[in-house]
Design a protein around this motif. Structure first.
Motif, PDB file in Angstrom:
ATOM      1  N   SER A  82       0.813  -1.215   0.000  1.00 15.18           N
ATOM      2  CA  SER A  82       0.000   0.000   0.000  1.00 15.18           C
ATOM      3  C   SER A  82       0.847   1.266   0.000  1.00 15.18           C
ATOM      4  CB  SER A  82      -0.928   0.011   1.218  1.00 15.18           C
ATOM      5  OG  SER A  82      -1.866  -1.041   1.139  1.00 15.18           O
ATOM      6  N   LEU A  83       2.071   1.163   0.512  1.00 15.41           N
ATOM      7  CA  LEU A  83       2.932   2.334   0.639  1.00 15.41           C
ATOM      8  C   LEU A  83       3.891   2.509  -0.533  1.00 15.41           C
ATOM      9  CD1 LEU A  83       3.879   1.973   4.412  1.00 15.41           C
ATOM     10  CD2 LEU A  83       2.125   3.463   3.415  1.00 15.41           C
ATOM     11  N   GLU A 116      -1.474  11.288   0.822  1.00 17.95           N
ATOM     12  CA  GLU A 116      -1.209  11.115   2.252  1.00 17.95           C
ATOM     13  C   GLU A 116      -2.323  11.717   3.100  1.00 17.95           C
ATOM     14  OE1 GLU A 116       3.679  10.983   2.162  1.00 17.95           O
ATOM     15  OE2 GLU A 116       2.678  12.874   2.674  1.00 17.95           O
ATOM     16  N   LEU A 128      -3.761   8.095   3.394  1.00 18.22           N
ATOM     17  CA  LEU A 128      -2.962   7.453   4.440  1.00 18.22           C
ATOM     18  C   LEU A 128      -3.283   7.965   5.842  1.00 18.22           C
ATOM     19  CD1 LEU A 128      -0.601   5.582   5.261  1.00 18.22           C
ATOM     20  CD2 LEU A 128       0.932   7.529   4.845  1.00 18.22           C
ATOM     21  N   PHE A 185       6.071   5.210   8.210  1.00 22.81           N
ATOM     22  CA  PHE A 185       5.739   3.975   7.499  1.00 22.81           C
ATOM     23  C   PHE A 185       5.901   2.729   8.378  1.00 22.81           C
ATOM     24  CE2 PHE A 185       6.353   5.636   2.861  1.00 22.81           C
ATOM     25  CZ  PHE A 185       5.351   6.566   3.080  1.00 22.81           C
ATOM     26  N   PHE A 231       2.788   2.429  10.429  1.00 15.13           N
ATOM     27  CA  PHE A 231       1.698   1.908   9.595  1.00 15.13           C
ATOM     28  C   PHE A 231       1.823   0.394   9.441  1.00 15.13           C
ATOM     29  CE2 PHE A 231       0.171   0.508   5.462  1.00 15.13           C
ATOM     30  CZ  PHE A 231      -1.086   1.084   5.352  1.00 15.13           C
ATOM     31  N   ALA A 234      -6.185   1.513   2.784  1.00 19.62           N
ATOM     32  CA  ALA A 234      -5.348   2.703   2.615  1.00 19.62           C
ATOM     33  C   ALA A 234      -4.659   2.684   1.259  1.00 19.62           C
ATOM     34  CB  ALA A 234      -4.311   2.782   3.734  1.00 19.62           C
ATOM     35  N   ILE A 253      -4.834   5.545  -1.555  1.00 17.32           N
ATOM     36  CA  ILE A 253      -3.606   6.205  -2.017  1.00 17.32           C
ATOM     37  C   ILE A 253      -3.509   6.135  -3.535  1.00 17.32           C
ATOM     38  CG2 ILE A 253      -1.080   5.972  -2.067  1.00 17.32           C
ATOM     39  CD1 ILE A 253      -1.347   5.096   0.939  1.00 17.32           C
TER      40      ILE A 253
END
Length: 205
Positions: A56-57, A110, A114, A177, A180, A192, A196
């Motif tokens: 997801s990041l 974000e 996020l 991060f 998270f 999320a 994003i």
């Protein structure tokens, strides 16, 4: 009489337009890419950060890579005590263009994707409040730079922008991060990621 710019000035203007400095330009394209990529990963303190990131990041970590490229370019182009005015104007245009194409959608992802999911699951976080405040500082600097691209941009603003961009990205990669990844439940983390990606795509990222 027309005075030609010095060789060093021409190199700095070229660098401000997106080139690399002389030490990198002498290397092969592959060597330049590897050198820059490694420098960026080291600056975040995690050489394998993207490879280990929650899926997801990953769009945000990719955006961080580009942000660190800009930060590095600003630091190198502004190394002189009194940079050339042409360099400053070109750098200001470069920073504004990067903000519009990259940072604005990144911040939206974000702030709308996020941060709300993290706060919904973990409660208010001082770190997120701090990061939101830094986003606002970047926006204020961009407004200043927009007004100065045809005049005389502030070298202090450009240096501050590059320095905070580096520190901001480092803070997200090394502190936010991991929070998270360790504390947000898997289903919420996936949600999320959807938010994003939607926001990055909707804004052309």
């Amino acid at each position: 009489m027309t005075v030609s710019p010095s060789a060093s000035t021409r190199r700095r203007v070229s660098f401000a337009r997106g080139g690399v400095d002389a030490s990198l330009s002498r290397r092969s394209p592959t060597a330049r890419s590897l050198s820059l990529a490694r420098a960026i990963r080291v600056s975040c303190g995690r050489e394998d950060a993207v490879g280990r990131r929650h899926e997801s990041l990953i769009p945000l970590s990719h955006g961080h890579h580009h942000g660190l490229v800009l930060s590095l370019r600003l630091r190198r182009a502004l190394a002189d005590a009194a940079p050339d005015a042409d360099v400053l104007r070109q750098l200001a245009r470069t920073v504004v263009a990067f903000f519009e194409s990259d940072l604005a959608p990144h911040f939206a992802a974000e702030e709308e994707g996020l941060f709300p999911i993290m706060e919904a699951n973990l409660g208010p976080l001082d770190l997120i409040a701090e990061l939101r405040g830094e986003h606002e500082r970047f926006r204020a600097w961009i407004e200043e730079l927009r007004r100065s691209t045809t005049a005389s941009p502030s070298v202090e603003t450009l240096r501050a922008f590059g320095a905070l961009l580096h520190d901001h990205i480092r803070k997200e990669e090394r502190v936010l991060f991991p929070i998270f990844e360790e504390r947000v439940p898997p289903e919420e983390a996936r949600r999320a990621g959807v938010a994003i990606r939607e926001r990055v795509k909707a804004r052309g990222g």
